[in-house]
Motif scaffolding. Sequence first.
Motif, PDB file in Angstrom:
ATOM      1  N   TYR A  20      21.105 -55.998 -10.027  1.00 19.47           N
ATOM      2  CA  TYR A  20      20.757 -55.212  -8.851  1.00 19.47           C
ATOM      3  C   TYR A  20      22.035 -54.790  -8.139  1.00 19.47           C
ATOM      4  O   TYR A  20      22.965 -55.584  -7.996  1.00 19.47           O
ATOM      5  N   PHE A  49      23.778 -52.841  -4.708  1.00 21.65           N
ATOM      6  CA  PHE A  49      23.537 -52.601  -3.293  1.00 21.65           C
ATOM      7  C   PHE A  49      24.729 -51.851  -2.683  1.00 21.65           C
ATOM      8  O   PHE A  49      25.857 -51.955  -3.159  1.00 21.65           O
ATOM      9  N   TYR A 104      26.273 -51.586   1.333  1.00 22.29           N
ATOM     10  CA  TYR A 104      26.201 -51.994   2.730  1.00 22.29           C
ATOM     11  C   TYR A 104      27.245 -51.227   3.521  1.00 22.29           C
ATOM     12  O   TYR A 104      28.322 -50.902   3.019  1.00 22.29           O
ATOM     13  N   PHE A 114      22.388 -52.841   5.635  1.00 23.11           N
ATOM     14  CA  PHE A 114      21.910 -52.533   4.287  1.00 23.11           C
ATOM     15  C   PHE A 114      21.606 -51.042   4.180  1.00 23.11           C
ATOM     16  O   PHE A 114      20.956 -50.465   5.044  1.00 23.11           O
ATOM     17  N   ARG A 124      19.274 -50.327  -2.389  1.00 24.85           N
ATOM     18  CA  ARG A 124      19.182 -51.264  -3.510  1.00 24.85           C
ATOM     19  C   ARG A 124      18.741 -50.476  -4.731  1.00 24.85           C
ATOM     20  O   ARG A 124      17.894 -49.595  -4.641  1.00 24.85           O
ATOM     21  N   PHE A 150      30.637 -51.233   1.520  1.00 21.19           N
ATOM     22  CA  PHE A 150      30.743 -52.219   0.451  1.00 21.19           C
ATOM     23  C   PHE A 150      29.678 -51.959  -0.608  1.00 21.19           C
ATOM     24  O   PHE A 150      28.499 -51.740  -0.284  1.00 21.19           O
ATOM     25  N   SER A 205      24.157 -58.160  -7.770  1.00 28.28           N
ATOM     26  CA  SER A 205      23.471 -59.434  -7.953  1.00 28.28           C
ATOM     27  C   SER A 205      22.900 -59.457  -9.364  1.00 28.28           C
ATOM     28  O   SER A 205      22.394 -58.444  -9.846  1.00 28.28           O
ATOM     29  N   GLY A 206      22.999 -60.612 -10.012  1.00 28.56           N
ATOM     30  CA  GLY A 206      22.574 -60.684 -11.402  1.00 28.56           C
ATOM     31  C   GLY A 206      21.152 -61.154 -11.561  1.00 28.56           C
ATOM     32  O   GLY A 206      20.341 -61.124 -10.653  1.00 28.56           O
ATOM     33  N   ILE A 231      18.179 -63.744 -12.051  1.00 26.42           N
ATOM     34  CA  ILE A 231      17.871 -65.106 -11.626  1.00 26.42           C
ATOM     35  C   ILE A 231      17.819 -66.046 -12.824  1.00 26.42           C
ATOM     36  O   ILE A 231      18.267 -67.187 -12.771  1.00 26.42           O
ATOM     37  N   GLY A 262      21.389 -64.453 -10.127  1.00 27.13           N
ATOM     38  CA  GLY A 262      20.577 -63.862  -9.086  1.00 27.13           C
ATOM     39  C   GLY A 262      20.789 -64.440  -7.710  1.00 27.13           C
ATOM     40  O   GLY A 262      20.394 -63.850  -6.714  1.00 27.13           O
ATOM     41  N   ASN A 263      21.410 -65.586  -7.631  1.00 27.74           N
ATOM     42  CA  ASN A 263      21.642 -66.215  -6.336  1.00 27.74           C
ATOM     43  C   ASN A 263      23.023 -65.950  -5.784  1.00 27.74           C
ATOM     44  O   ASN A 263      23.402 -66.511  -4.760  1.00 27.74           O
ATOM     45  N   LYS A 264      23.780 -65.133  -6.454  1.00 28.97           N
ATOM     46  CA  LYS A 264      25.152 -64.865  -6.012  1.00 28.97           C
ATOM     47  C   LYS A 264      25.358 -63.365  -5.903  1.00 28.97           C
ATOM     48  O   LYS A 264      25.288 -62.642  -6.894  1.00 28.97           O
ATOM     49  N   LEU A 265      25.605 -62.907  -4.713  1.00 32.03           N
ATOM     50  CA  LEU A 265      25.874 -61.503  -4.454  1.00 32.03           C
ATOM     51  C   LEU A 265      27.388 -61.308  -4.460  1.00 32.03           C
ATOM     52  O   LEU A 265      28.098 -61.910  -3.646  1.00 32.03           O
ATOM     53  N   PHE A 298      30.571 -58.925  -3.946  1.00 29.34           N
ATOM     54  CA  PHE A 298      30.965 -57.719  -3.226  1.00 29.34           C
ATOM     55  C   PHE A 298      32.250 -57.130  -3.789  1.00 29.34           C
ATOM     56  O   PHE A 298      33.130 -57.849  -4.265  1.00 29.34           O
ATOM     57  N   GLY A 299      32.361 -55.813  -3.667  1.00 22.15           N
ATOM     58  CA  GLY A 299      33.644 -55.169  -3.869  1.00 22.15           C
ATOM     59  C   GLY A 299      34.508 -55.363  -2.622  1.00 22.15           C
ATOM     60  O   GLY A 299      34.059 -55.938  -1.624  1.00 22.15           O
TER      61      GLY A 299
END
Lengths: 118, 114
Positions: free
Chosen positions: A33, A35, A37, A47, A50, A91, A95-96, A98, A103-106, A108-109
């Motif tokens: 996924y 995103f 921001y 946000f 997505r 930004f 997210s990968g 799950i 999936g639990n780690k976002l 960022f650039g």
Amino acid sequence: AQKVTQAQTEISVVEKEDVTLDCVYETRDTTYYLFWYKQPPSGELVFLIRRNSFDEQNEISGRYSWNFQKSTSSFNFTITASQVVDSAVYFCALSGDILTGGGNKLTFGTGTQLKVEL
Amino acid sequence: NAGVTQTPKFQVLKTGQSMTLQCAQDMNHEYMSWYRQDPGMGLRLIHYSVGAGITDQGEVPNGYNVSRSTTEDFPLRLLSAAPSQTSVYFCASRNLGQASYEQYFGPGTRLTVT
């Protein structure tokens, strides 16, 4: 490992110009996924959009549009007819899946500072 | 709804002091996380939690502790502050169900360690 690259550190444009913010990502997940921001000078994170890895349709929301291309692992953001209020840090994030633990780690650039001047 | 709230907004610590950054959300989100934002480095994940009693490390966990005793609260503890921990800290939450859900961020805490 996931990685997001925003090569443009800072962009300056004159109001009403169009501007594109680049985002390139790396992931081994097939489901992921993306995103965007916005962080205005006041500091909060807002946000914007997505997109999941199975949906390559481009999206337009008013003056904002996003171009997702899996072939080049890019998720670029274009602002049409920029305005001073668009001045902010933007930004891109990833997210990968799950199921693979991503999936639990976002991730960022490093962000792109956009300055829109009169 | 207040969303995600963080206290304090600003804090100055001396090296070696300890403190707790508070984070609370009223959206009944199972997932909560802490990030730090440093110039030129974007936001980096410190710790996250997928529910009460469950926490895990992110990208930069060293020097920080977390616990999750309730769904609403997710405090971040600095046991012995160091100048390298000078940063802006953001707490975030989202529904756990899918990774596609966007995270809602708090307003941030600006921490300076001298």
